[in-house]
Write a protein that holds these residues in place. Structure first.
Motif, short mmCIF file in Angstrom:
data_model
loop_
_atom_site.label_atom_id
_atom_site.label_comp_id
_atom_site.label_asym_id
_atom_site.label_seq_id
_atom_site.Cartn_x
_atom_site.Cartn_y
_atom_site.Cartn_z
N THR A 250 40.41 34.72 -2.10
CA THR A 250 41.52 35.14 -2.95
C THR A 250 42.82 35.25 -2.16
O THR A 250 43.89 34.82 -2.62
N THR B 99 46.08 32.92 -2.70
CA THR B 99 47.37 33.53 -3.02
C THR B 99 48.46 33.00 -2.12
O THR B 99 49.57 32.67 -2.58
N ARG C 203 49.18 29.33 -3.15
CA ARG C 203 49.91 29.26 -4.42
C ARG C 203 51.35 29.71 -4.27
O ARG C 203 52.25 29.17 -4.92
N ASP D 95 56.12 34.76 -7.67
CA ASP D 95 56.06 34.58 -9.12
C ASP D 95 55.29 33.35 -9.53
O ASP D 95 54.95 33.16 -10.71
N LEU E 86 50.38 33.70 -10.16
CA LEU E 86 49.56 33.84 -11.36
C LEU E 86 49.81 32.69 -12.33
O LEU E 86 50.96 32.26 -12.51
N ARG F 240 50.27 30.62 -15.90
CA ARG F 240 51.16 30.93 -17.02
C ARG F 240 50.41 31.11 -18.33
O ARG F 240 50.94 31.72 -19.27
N THR G 101 44.37 30.39 -16.29
CA THR G 101 43.77 31.61 -15.72
C THR G 101 42.26 31.48 -15.62
O THR G 101 41.66 31.85 -14.60
#
Length: 299
Positions: A17, A21, A24, A35, A38, A40, A45
């Motif tokens: 994870t 992160t 990304r 921003d 996560l 959209r 998701t």
């Protein structure tokens, strides 16, 4: 299932994870864009969650066969390579000085004041978590586990390292639950420590050009140290349980091997010394067998 989740999946899930992160957010290629981390919409998701679960599960399965090695490296078995052997020698000297200091405090005058008595008691307690001074390992985790490996059975003449795998099969259900729970906690703490240690250079590589986020990088090795301290604490509890197993189940081992139970402490030490020779492959003991009944033909 619980062991698979706590020991393997959760530490690997944390690593996957955190790495996902940083990727990304674009932290490896420039300024982090948090921003963008996560998804959209719900579809993306769900894909993200499935990908993280699959990645963590795959990593956990790949690393599971190396669990013993992961613990042994943190214990300080570093003699395989010359440069790590040199580091081990330096750390063993430090451990030996600490052991000598504790021993000195543990034998202070018994007729001293209350403060000195508290110091003596604390030093004796801490010293009990160490093996003998001539077999110290370079790390606190290694010494905590070795204290159990070299003392649990030796009090009765049994070699702990040679007999542990056999006597472990004779323990009661309650003892087995305590042992397995403590071992799971130890392995989980070790895996979490390794996860955070690997994340340390990864985080600095990703965030080296963002001074405002260096505090995040500094937190990772701190958390690794906390996880390591937790592993040491659990290892001391595990070593204590090893002592309990030999206190309660050493005669179950003799019965399982079909040897006559001893009549007294001297006979006991002689019996278990010979059993240790057998289990270590040094010799075959010349001991009479005692078969405790035969199975019923209808069983």
């Amino acid at each position: 299932m619980r062991r698979l989740l706590t020991v393997g999946f959760l530490p690997c899930g944390l690593f996957v994870t955190c790495l996902w992160t940083l990727v990304r957010a674009g932290s490896f290629t420039g300024r982090s864009r948090w921003d963008e981390v996560l998804p959209r919409d719900a579809g993306h998701t769900a894909i993200m969650v499935l990908a993280l679960l699959a990645g963590a599960s795959l990593l956990a399965m790949l690393l599971q066969p190396f669990q013993v090695r992961a613990v042994r490296v943190l214990e300080g078995y570093w003699d395989r390579w010359p440069w790590t052997a040199g580091v081990a020698t330096v750390l063993i000297d430090m451990q030996r000085r600490r052991w000598a200091s504790l021993r000195k405090r543990a034998v202070m005058a018994a007729d001293a004041g209350a403060t000195v008595k508290r110091v003596r008691a604390d030093a004796a307690r801490r010293l009990s978590a160490y093996p003998p001074g001539d077999v110290l390992l370079p790390t606190a985790l290694g010494n905590a586990l070795r204290a159990g490996e070299l003392r649990a059975g030796e009090r009765y003449g049994l070699s702990t390292l040679a007999s542990w795998s056999r006597i472990h099969m004779q323990v009661s259900d309650r003892a087995a639950v305590a042992l397995h729970s403590t071992r799971d906690a130890l392995d989980a703490a070790v895996n979490l420590c390794w996860c955070l240690l690997v994340l340390t250079p990864v985080s600095w590589t990703a965030l080296y050009d963002e001074p405002g986020l260096w505090w995040m990088c500094a937190c990772v090795p701190f958390l690794a140290a906390v996880a390591y301290k937790g592993a040491v604490t659990v290892a001391q509890a595990y070593a204590s349980l090893m002592h309990v197993v030999y206190d309660l189940h050493r005669f179950d081992l003799a019965k399982a091997l079909h040897y006559r139970l001893p009549d007294g402490p001297q006979d006991e030490r002689e019996l278990f010394t010979r059993v240790s020779d057998l289990l270590s492959g040094r010799s075959m003991p010349d001991l009479p067998y005692e078969h405790h009944g035969t199975p019923d033909a209808n069983d």
